[in-house]
Scaffold this motif. Structure first.
Motif, short mmCIF file in Angstrom:
data_model
loop_
_atom_site.label_atom_id
_atom_site.label_comp_id
_atom_site.label_asym_id
_atom_site.label_seq_id
_atom_site.Cartn_x
_atom_site.Cartn_y
_atom_site.Cartn_z
N ILE A 90 0.86 -1.18 0.00
CA ILE A 90 0.00 0.00 0.00
C ILE A 90 0.90 1.24 0.00
O ILE A 90 1.93 1.26 0.69
N GLN A 91 0.53 2.23 -0.80
CA GLN A 91 1.36 3.44 -0.93
C GLN A 91 0.56 4.70 -0.58
O GLN A 91 -0.65 4.76 -0.80
N PHE A 92 1.31 5.68 -0.09
CA PHE A 92 0.74 6.98 0.28
C PHE A 92 1.67 8.09 -0.17
O PHE A 92 2.89 7.91 -0.25
N VAL A 93 1.08 9.26 -0.41
CA VAL A 93 1.82 10.50 -0.62
C VAL A 93 1.47 11.43 0.54
O VAL A 93 0.42 12.06 0.54
N PRO A 94 2.33 11.48 1.57
CA PRO A 94 2.08 12.39 2.68
C PRO A 94 2.36 13.84 2.27
O PRO A 94 3.39 14.13 1.66
N VAL A 95 1.43 14.72 2.60
CA VAL A 95 1.59 16.16 2.39
C VAL A 95 1.37 16.80 3.75
O VAL A 95 0.31 16.62 4.35
N GLU A 122 -9.02 1.63 -3.65
CA GLU A 122 -9.67 1.46 -2.34
C GLU A 122 -8.81 1.94 -1.18
O GLU A 122 -8.91 1.44 -0.07
N ASN A 123 -7.94 2.91 -1.42
CA ASN A 123 -7.10 3.49 -0.39
C ASN A 123 -7.35 4.99 -0.38
O ASN A 123 -6.82 5.72 -1.21
N ASP A 124 -8.21 5.42 0.55
CA ASP A 124 -8.57 6.83 0.61
C ASP A 124 -7.55 7.70 1.33
O ASP A 124 -7.62 8.91 1.28
N GLY A 125 -6.59 7.07 2.02
CA GLY A 125 -5.63 7.84 2.81
C GLY A 125 -6.18 8.19 4.17
O GLY A 125 -7.22 7.68 4.59
N GLY A 126 -5.48 9.08 4.86
CA GLY A 126 -5.92 9.47 6.19
C GLY A 126 -5.00 10.49 6.82
O GLY A 126 -3.99 10.90 6.25
N PHE A 127 -5.36 10.90 8.03
CA PHE A 127 -4.58 11.84 8.82
C PHE A 127 -3.14 11.36 8.91
O PHE A 127 -2.88 10.16 9.05
N TYR A 128 -2.19 12.28 8.86
CA TYR A 128 -0.76 11.94 8.88
C TYR A 128 -0.06 12.69 10.00
O TYR A 128 -0.24 13.90 10.15
N LEU A 129 0.74 11.98 10.78
CA LEU A 129 1.54 12.58 11.85
C LEU A 129 2.88 11.88 11.90
O LEU A 129 2.94 10.65 11.91
N SER A 130 3.97 12.67 11.94
CA SER A 130 5.31 12.09 11.98
C SER A 130 6.22 12.91 12.90
O SER A 130 6.98 13.76 12.43
N PRO A 131 6.16 12.67 14.23
CA PRO A 131 7.11 13.34 15.12
C PRO A 131 8.49 12.68 14.98
O PRO A 131 8.60 11.49 14.70
#
Length: 167
Positions: A90-95, A122-131
């Protein structure tokens, strides 16, 4: 009361001082992480590429943005009840917007907060957090952190990354 106000003023003044020594930081980096939590039975690791820009408000406070591509490697032979399935990658583009604080000369601490755009079917993405906590050596940055993508459940991983300062 006056001591607290004076202490706050001194702290803010110290953080905001040094405008002549502030810098803007462009980086390109790679990361890898071990999947933990809700999805650790479905995915093993994640890898990816990040590009970020940080604007120095002072020599201790940076704000900016980040964008990247991250891939979560699906595991083979995942059991769901009596059925064994393979899990697709599964892949994502974090912005994200970024905030970094530099309490010490070679260290940055902070987080990227935004949205991870899903790029699979079928991958809508979601909230992203990266401390993360970053150690800088000249043009090389080494960071350790946590990455969370809020899906139906949280897709979480512990990260290790390297970034190269461009400018």
């Amino acid at each position: 009361m006056h001591k607290k106000v004076l202490t706050c003023i001194i702290v803010v003044w110290t953080l905001m001082s040094g405008h002549a020594q502030k810098e803007n930081i462009w980086t390109v980096g790679i990361h890898s992480g071990l999947v933990i939590g809700d999805y650790e039975d479905s995915f093993s690791i994640n890898t990816g590429l990040d590009v970020s820009y940080l604007y120095g408000l002072s020599k201790k406070i940076y704000v900016g943005g980040a964008v990247g591509l991250t891939n979560y490697l699906g595991k083979d032979s995942v059991r769901t009840g009596n059925v064994i399935n393979d899990v697709d990658d599964i892949q994502f583009v974090p912005v994200a917007v970024s905030l970094r604080l530099s309490p010490f000369k070679s260290f940055l601490g902070g987080a990227d907060i935004g949205y991870a755009i899903g790029i699979n079917e079928e991958n809508d993405g979601g909230f992203y957090l990266s401390p993360r906590l970053t150690y800088m050596v000249k043009k090389l940055q080494v960071y350790a952190g946590y990455r969370l993508i809020g899906l139906d459940e949280n897709l979480s991983s512990i990260q290790l990354g390297f970034a190269f300062k461009l400018f």
